[in-house]
Design a protein around this motif. Sequence first.
Motif, PDB file in Angstrom:
ATOM      1  N   GLY A 102       1.790  14.068  -8.573  1.00  0.00           N
ATOM      2  CA  GLY A 102       1.103  14.548 -10.214  1.00  0.00           C
ATOM      3  C   GLY A 102      -0.158  13.756 -10.344  1.00  0.00           C
ATOM      4  O   GLY A 102      -1.225  14.651 -10.947  1.00  0.00           O
ATOM      5  N   LEU A 103      -0.614  12.635  -9.741  1.00  0.00           N
ATOM      6  CA  LEU A 103      -2.002  12.295 -10.021  1.00  0.00           C
ATOM      7  C   LEU A 103      -3.128  12.794  -8.942  1.00  0.00           C
ATOM      8  O   LEU A 103      -4.268  12.193  -9.078  1.00  0.00           O
ATOM      9  CB  LEU A 103      -2.085  10.620 -10.101  1.00  0.00           C
ATOM     10  N   GLY A 104      -2.598  13.680  -8.034  1.00  0.00           N
ATOM     11  CA  GLY A 104      -3.372  13.910  -7.024  1.00  0.00           C
ATOM     12  C   GLY A 104      -3.596  13.122  -5.819  1.00  0.00           C
ATOM     13  O   GLY A 104      -4.483  13.384  -4.932  1.00  0.00           O
ATOM     14  N   MET A 105      -2.734  12.013  -5.870  1.00  0.00           N
ATOM     15  CA  MET A 105      -2.766  11.251  -4.635  1.00  0.00           C
ATOM     16  C   MET A 105      -2.116  11.899  -3.275  1.00  0.00           C
ATOM     17  O   MET A 105      -1.363  12.854  -3.441  1.00  0.00           O
ATOM     18  CB  MET A 105      -2.038  10.072  -4.703  1.00  0.00           C
ATOM     19  N   ASN A 106      -2.752  11.508  -2.151  1.00  0.00           N
ATOM     20  CA  ASN A 106      -2.237  12.312  -0.940  1.00  0.00           C
ATOM     21  C   ASN A 106      -1.191  11.099  -0.343  1.00  0.00           C
ATOM     22  O   ASN A 106      -1.173  10.029  -0.676  1.00  0.00           O
ATOM     23  CB  ASN A 106      -3.079  12.546  -0.019  1.00  0.00           C
ATOM     24  N   SER A 107      -0.405  11.535   0.612  1.00  0.00           N
ATOM     25  CA  SER A 107       0.537  10.694   1.425  1.00  0.00           C
ATOM     26  C   SER A 107      -0.113   9.431   1.839  1.00  0.00           C
ATOM     27  O   SER A 107       0.555   8.159   1.680  1.00  0.00           O
ATOM     28  CB  SER A 107       1.112  11.471   2.292  1.00  0.00           C
ATOM     29  N   GLU A 108      -1.339   9.585   2.520  1.00  0.00           N
ATOM     30  CA  GLU A 108      -1.951   8.301   3.023  1.00  0.00           C
ATOM     31  C   GLU A 108      -2.109   7.262   1.931  1.00  0.00           C
ATOM     32  O   GLU A 108      -2.080   6.221   2.186  1.00  0.00           O
ATOM     33  CB  GLU A 108      -3.045   8.811   3.696  1.00  0.00           C
ATOM     34  N   ALA A 109      -2.653   7.667   0.853  1.00  0.00           N
ATOM     35  CA  ALA A 109      -3.061   6.833  -0.268  1.00  0.00           C
ATOM     36  C   ALA A 109      -1.843   6.210  -0.796  1.00  0.00           C
ATOM     37  O   ALA A 109      -1.999   4.948  -1.337  1.00  0.00           O
ATOM     38  CB  ALA A 109      -3.836   7.605  -1.336  1.00  0.00           C
ATOM     39  N   PHE A 110      -0.744   6.963  -0.966  1.00  0.00           N
ATOM     40  CA  PHE A 110       0.495   6.745  -1.540  1.00  0.00           C
ATOM     41  C   PHE A 110       1.124   5.497  -0.752  1.00  0.00           C
ATOM     42  O   PHE A 110       1.550   4.359  -0.966  1.00  0.00           O
ATOM     43  CB  PHE A 110       1.548   7.519  -1.834  1.00  0.00           C
ATOM     44  N   THR A 111       1.178   5.789   0.537  1.00  0.00           N
ATOM     45  CA  THR A 111       1.740   4.759   1.732  1.00  0.00           C
ATOM     46  C   THR A 111       0.861   3.537   1.683  1.00  0.00           C
ATOM     47  O   THR A 111       1.318   2.399   1.876  1.00  0.00           O
ATOM     48  CB  THR A 111       1.621   5.495   3.058  1.00  0.00           C
ATOM     49  N   GLU A 112      -0.693   3.766   1.628  1.00  0.00           N
ATOM     50  CA  GLU A 112      -1.413   2.560   1.592  1.00  0.00           C
ATOM     51  C   GLU A 112      -1.013   1.701   0.308  1.00  0.00           C
ATOM     52  O   GLU A 112      -0.999   0.482   0.546  1.00  0.00           O
ATOM     53  CB  GLU A 112      -2.707   3.094   1.639  1.00  0.00           C
ATOM     54  N   MET A 113      -1.045   2.453  -0.533  1.00  0.00           N
ATOM     55  CA  MET A 113      -0.935   1.493  -1.902  1.00  0.00           C
ATOM     56  C   MET A 113       0.688   0.694  -1.939  1.00  0.00           C
ATOM     57  O   MET A 113       0.551  -0.350  -2.092  1.00  0.00           O
ATOM     58  CB  MET A 113      -0.564   2.431  -3.193  1.00  0.00           C
ATOM     59  N   ALA A 114       1.652   1.530  -1.284  1.00  0.00           N
ATOM     60  CA  ALA A 114       2.890   0.744  -1.002  1.00  0.00           C
ATOM     61  C   ALA A 114       2.946  -0.350   0.053  1.00  0.00           C
ATOM     62  O   ALA A 114       3.396  -1.560  -0.125  1.00  0.00           O
ATOM     63  CB  ALA A 114       3.814   1.797  -0.707  1.00  0.00           C
ATOM     64  N   GLY A 115       2.084  -0.201   1.027  1.00  0.00           N
ATOM     65  CA  GLY A 115       2.004  -1.051   2.013  1.00  0.00           C
ATOM     66  C   GLY A 115       1.309  -2.556   1.446  1.00  0.00           C
ATOM     67  O   GLY A 115       1.516  -3.466   1.746  1.00  0.00           O
ATOM     68  N   ARG A 116       0.202  -2.361   0.611  1.00  0.00           N
ATOM     69  CA  ARG A 116      -0.267  -3.210  -0.352  1.00  0.00           C
ATOM     70  C   ARG A 116       0.635  -4.120  -0.838  1.00  0.00           C
ATOM     71  O   ARG A 116       0.567  -5.344  -1.019  1.00  0.00           O
ATOM     72  CB  ARG A 116      -1.800  -2.913  -0.808  1.00  0.00           C
ATOM     73  N   ALA A 117       1.354  -3.403  -1.620  1.00  0.00           N
ATOM     74  CA  ALA A 117       2.214  -4.095  -2.662  1.00  0.00           C
ATOM     75  C   ALA A 117       3.288  -4.706  -1.993  1.00  0.00           C
ATOM     76  O   ALA A 117       3.757  -5.923  -2.194  1.00  0.00           O
ATOM     77  CB  ALA A 117       2.850  -3.088  -3.610  1.00  0.00           C
ATOM     78  N   PHE A 118       3.748  -4.365  -0.705  1.00  0.00           N
ATOM     79  CA  PHE A 118       4.827  -4.910   0.077  1.00  0.00           C
ATOM     80  C   PHE A 118       4.256  -6.279   0.374  1.00  0.00           C
ATOM     81  O   PHE A 118       4.772  -7.063   0.656  1.00  0.00           O
ATOM     82  CB  PHE A 118       5.099  -3.818   1.242  1.00  0.00           C
ATOM     83  N   ALA A 119       2.826  -6.222   1.170  1.00  0.00           N
ATOM     84  CA  ALA A 119       2.374  -7.055   1.965  1.00  0.00           C
ATOM     85  C   ALA A 119       2.149  -8.422   0.823  1.00  0.00           C
ATOM     86  O   ALA A 119       2.183  -9.630   0.925  1.00  0.00           O
ATOM     87  CB  ALA A 119       1.038  -6.869   2.501  1.00  0.00           C
ATOM     88  N   GLU A 120       1.410  -8.190  -0.527  1.00  0.00           N
ATOM     89  CA  GLU A 120       1.356  -9.066  -1.536  1.00  0.00           C
ATOM     90  C   GLU A 120       2.547  -9.463  -1.851  1.00  0.00           C
ATOM     91  O   GLU A 120       2.793 -10.832  -1.976  1.00  0.00           O
ATOM     92  CB  GLU A 120       0.835  -8.242  -2.688  1.00  0.00           C
ATOM     93  N   HIS A 121       3.726  -9.070  -1.875  1.00  0.00           N
ATOM     94  CA  HIS A 121       4.858  -9.570  -2.293  1.00  0.00           C
ATOM     95  C   HIS A 121       5.711 -10.571  -1.214  1.00  0.00           C
ATOM     96  O   HIS A 121       5.865 -11.589  -1.385  1.00  0.00           O
ATOM     97  CB  HIS A 121       6.065  -8.525  -2.486  1.00  0.00           C
ATOM     98  N   GLU A 122       5.427  -9.957   0.266  1.00  0.00           N
ATOM     99  CA  GLU A 122       5.667 -11.058   1.249  1.00  0.00           C
ATOM    100  C   GLU A 122       4.922 -12.316   1.295  1.00  0.00           C
ATOM    101  O   GLU A 122       5.171 -13.119   1.667  1.00  0.00           O
ATOM    102  CB  GLU A 122       5.334 -10.205   2.547  1.00  0.00           C
TER     103      GLU A 122
END
Length: 129
Positions: A102-122
Amino acid sequence: MILLDYKDSRPIYEQVVEKLQELMILGVLEEDSQMPSVRSLAMELSINPNTIQRAYGELERRGYLYTVKGRGSFVGSIRRLKEAKREELEQKLVILAREAVGLGMNSEAFTEMAGRAFAEHEKKGGTDV
């Protein structure tokens, strides 16, 4: 062991259920281990024993605890609990993916954002569930 938030709008028994589930997932409460008695946990948390009884009842209804007559409550299937939590996580991801699209993000941007959040949590230790 369990910290309750009295400012939380959820009922106390729901908080107890959530915290006990976390302890099961983290391995603090192992499968088939005996749970504290209703009275002892109620005294430890300074809450009414009926609240603990209700939490135990809810956990048993969901299949995460089982009762042996005359012996008490025991931790049930942690595998089932983890599967339920994974399904819940997947549902949350679907909602987040819908928002991202809905915000116009593509799959790569979404996956990258999730990856950063996961790495920060780890990096922070990643032990809370």
